[in-house]
Structures are given as structure tokens and as C-alpha cells.
Design a protein around this motif. Structure first.
Motif, short mmCIF file in Angstrom:
data_model
loop_
_atom_site.label_atom_id
_atom_site.label_comp_id
_atom_site.label_asym_id
_atom_site.label_seq_id
_atom_site.Cartn_x
_atom_site.Cartn_y
_atom_site.Cartn_z
N ARG A 137 132.36 13.33 24.05
CA ARG A 137 132.04 12.75 22.73
C ARG A 137 131.45 13.83 21.83
NH1 ARG A 137 127.84 7.69 21.53
NH2 ARG A 137 128.48 7.35 19.36
N ILE A 138 131.66 13.68 20.53
CA ILE A 138 131.04 14.57 19.55
C ILE A 138 130.24 13.71 18.57
CG2 ILE A 138 131.40 16.25 17.70
CD1 ILE A 138 133.97 17.11 19.07
N ILE A 139 128.95 13.99 18.47
CA ILE A 139 128.06 13.26 17.57
C ILE A 139 127.51 14.23 16.53
CG2 ILE A 139 125.85 12.03 17.40
CD1 ILE A 139 126.42 11.02 20.28
N SER A 140 127.64 13.86 15.26
CA SER A 140 127.03 14.62 14.17
C SER A 140 125.73 13.95 13.76
CB SER A 140 127.98 14.68 12.96
OG SER A 140 127.30 15.12 11.80
N SER A 141 124.73 14.75 13.45
CA SER A 141 123.46 14.19 13.02
C SER A 141 123.64 13.36 11.74
CB SER A 141 122.43 15.30 12.79
OG SER A 141 122.87 16.20 11.79
N HIS A 142 124.70 13.63 10.99
CA HIS A 142 124.97 12.85 9.78
C HIS A 142 125.33 11.40 10.13
CE1 HIS A 142 124.97 16.40 7.06
NE2 HIS A 142 125.27 17.00 8.19
N ASP A 143 125.81 11.17 11.36
CA ASP A 143 126.09 9.81 11.81
C ASP A 143 124.82 8.98 11.82
OD1 ASP A 143 128.62 10.86 12.26
OD2 ASP A 143 128.37 10.97 14.44
N TYR A 144 123.69 9.63 12.12
CA TYR A 144 122.40 8.93 12.22
C TYR A 144 121.52 9.13 10.99
CZ TYR A 144 123.59 9.04 17.25
OH TYR A 144 124.21 8.92 18.46
N ARG A 145 121.99 9.95 10.06
CA ARG A 145 121.22 10.29 8.86
C ARG A 145 119.88 10.95 9.19
NH1 ARG A 145 123.74 7.88 4.53
NH2 ARG A 145 125.15 6.15 5.00
N GLU A 146 119.86 11.66 10.28
CA GLU A 146 118.66 12.40 10.70
C GLU A 146 119.10 13.71 11.34
OE1 GLU A 146 115.54 11.72 10.27
OE2 GLU A 146 115.48 9.58 9.80
N PRO A 147 118.48 14.85 10.98
CA PRO A 147 118.81 16.11 11.64
C PRO A 147 118.21 16.18 13.04
CG PRO A 147 116.97 16.45 10.16
CD PRO A 147 117.41 15.02 9.98
N LYS A 148 118.73 17.07 13.84
CA LYS A 148 118.22 17.20 15.22
C LYS A 148 116.78 17.67 15.26
CE LYS A 148 121.58 19.88 16.71
NZ LYS A 148 122.34 20.73 17.65
N GLU A 149 116.31 18.27 14.18
CA GLU A 149 114.92 18.69 14.12
C GLU A 149 113.96 17.50 14.04
OE1 GLU A 149 117.30 22.12 12.32
OE2 GLU A 149 117.42 19.94 12.49
N SER A 150 114.49 16.33 13.75
CA SER A 150 113.69 15.11 13.61
C SER A 150 113.62 14.35 14.93
CB SER A 150 114.32 14.22 12.53
OG SER A 150 113.80 12.91 12.59
N GLN A 151 112.45 13.80 15.23
CA GLN A 151 112.30 12.97 16.42
C GLN A 151 113.18 11.72 16.33
OE1 GLN A 151 109.65 13.77 19.24
NE2 GLN A 151 110.82 15.45 18.32
N ALA A 152 113.42 11.25 15.11
CA ALA A 152 114.24 10.05 14.95
C ALA A 152 115.67 10.27 15.42
CB ALA A 152 114.24 9.60 13.49
N PHE A 153 116.17 11.52 15.33
CA PHE A 153 117.53 11.80 15.82
C PHE A 153 117.64 11.45 17.29
CE2 PHE A 153 120.42 14.47 18.20
CZ PHE A 153 121.62 14.26 17.53
N TRP A 154 116.67 11.89 18.08
CA TRP A 154 116.73 11.67 19.53
C TRP A 154 116.56 10.20 19.86
CZ3 TRP A 154 118.84 15.83 21.27
CH2 TRP A 154 118.61 17.04 20.61
N ASP A 155 115.77 9.47 19.07
CA ASP A 155 115.66 8.03 19.25
C ASP A 155 117.03 7.37 19.06
OD1 ASP A 155 112.89 8.17 19.63
OD2 ASP A 155 112.45 7.81 17.51
#
Length: 218
Positions: A137-155
Motif C-alpha cells: 500500500r502507498i499512503i500519502s500524508s495528504h490523505d490524512y491532512r496531516e504531515p508525518k511530523e505530526s502526532q496526528a498522522f500516526w493516530d
């Protein structure tokens, strides 16, 4: 390079640019190609163009806008996604990547690309390399509207993928992203010392790392 027993790892999260793909393409585009086109478009010298662009970079690093091609298109007045196609011949794998991904597959590990790259960039690189055929799978942080630098991305990612952070390895060339993942609770972290083939390696990292994937122990 010694990693924990691979039997302790179920999921391998993989950055794209600078980890699986040579960061030279991105560095060349943003630091050479785009300033040249911007200078021509706005009647500036390349030095003046780079200076103007650098002013825009300030304060954006680590935010979603930093990685958003739509944002840069609006800011520069240039079709950024189309301009990337002009130099797409520079897109390529880092050494030993295909063998590494195939080895993970043979071991039954889930391979998920997690990238801050905009979907237009992801699609261009897929077209050029066939990278999507080598991972699950390929996931872009734009899919979650949060960059990987954000804790919300990992959530978001954990809810989406359902991985066990205690049995997950993240490989990324960004120290800020690795620090974010570490704070969030991903147990195994590995960095890439040589993300850009045209530049010297940098080993200034608090995380264990490798130059190339053939250094890993199995």
C-alpha cells in the motif's frame, strides 16, 4: 548493521523519497529546475528567484503546505506537477531497493509506504518506477491532512492500518519524522544516511542507520 530479530517485526513502514527513491530528483527539481523556470517566468536572475523562493520556504518546513504541489502552484504561478514531468528522467530507485522489498514480501512482512509527497508526485513516481507493484500500500500524508511530523498522522495511520507499534519498523531519511514516530511509540526506527546519490552521506543522526539496504542483516 544489526536490527532486532525480523521475527519481532510484522509491519515495515517505508518513506519514499530519500529512502526507496533517490532524493536527487527532488533536490534537483526544487533547488535547480524550479528556480530557473521561476526566474524566466518572472524576469529575475536565478539567484534572485532562489532567494524569493527561499523566503517562502521559511516557516513552512514540516507543515502540509511544504509538501503540497497545489500550494506551490498557487504561490509561484507555475504548474508544479507539470514541471516535474520535465525532469522525470532523474527519478530512480536507490541501490538494492527492489531486492529488499522482495525479501520483505518473501518473509511475509506488510510493506506500507508512508510519504509526505503530494499524490501528483506519488503518481508520477509510480508511473516512472512501478513502485506500487513492490509494496502492499502507498499512503500519502495528504490523505490524512496531516504531515508525518505530526502526532496526528500516526493516530490516523494506526486507525487505518491497525498495525502494532511494538512490532513495527519505520525506515525514513527525515530526522524530524523519525523523532515524531519515536514520540508516538513506534518501536523500531532506522534512518538512511545517503538519501541523495549526488551528495555525500550524512551520519548526523540519533537513530541507527544504513547507507544502502544491502547492509541489513537477515
Amino acid at each position: 548493521m544489526n536490527l532486532p530479530d525480523w521475527q519481532q517485526i510484522d509491519t515495515v513502514l517505508l518513506d519514499m523519497d530519500g529512502t526507496l527513491l533517490d532524493l536527487h530528483f527532488d533536490n534537483y527539481f526544487w533547488l535547480d529546475h524550479l528556480p530557473g523556470v521561476y526566474a524566466s517566468h518572472h524576469g529575475l536572475s536565478e539567484e534572485e528567484a532562489l532567494s524569493e523562493l527561499n523566503k517562502s520556504f521559511i516557516g513552512l518546513r514540516g507543515t502540509l503546505d511544504w509538501y503540497c504541489l497545489d500550494y506551490w502552484t498557487e504561490l509561484t504561478g507555475l504548474p508544479i506537477a507539470e514541471l516535474k514531468r520535465d525532469v522525470q528522467d532523474r527519478i530512480g530507485f536507490r541501490p538494492h531497493v527492489q531486492d529488499f522489498l522482495q525479501r520483505l514480501q518473501s518473509m511475509g512482512k506488510r510493506r506500507v509506504i508512508v510519504t509526505n509527497a503530494h499524490r501528483d508526485s506519488v503518481n508520477l513516481k509510480i508511473q516512472r518506477t512501478g513502485l506500487d507493484q513492490l509494496v502492499d500500500r502507498i499512503i500519502s500524508s495528504h490523505d490524512y491532512r496531516e504531515p508525518k511530523e505530526s502526532q496526528a498522522f500516526w493516530d490516523h495511520l494506526q486507525r487505518d492500518e491497525g498495525f502494532d507499534p511494538e512490532r513495527t519498523l519505520l525506515i525514513d531519511d527525515s530526522q524530524a519524522v523519525l523523532e515524531s514516530a519515536s514520540r508516538w511509540g513506534i518501536r523500531y526506527l532506522l534512518t538512511i544516511f545517503h538519501p541523495d546519490s549526488k551528495k555525500a552521506p550524512s551520519r548526523d543522526s540519533q537513530f541507527p542507520g544504513i547507507d544502502h539496504f544491502d547492509e541489513l542483516d537477515w
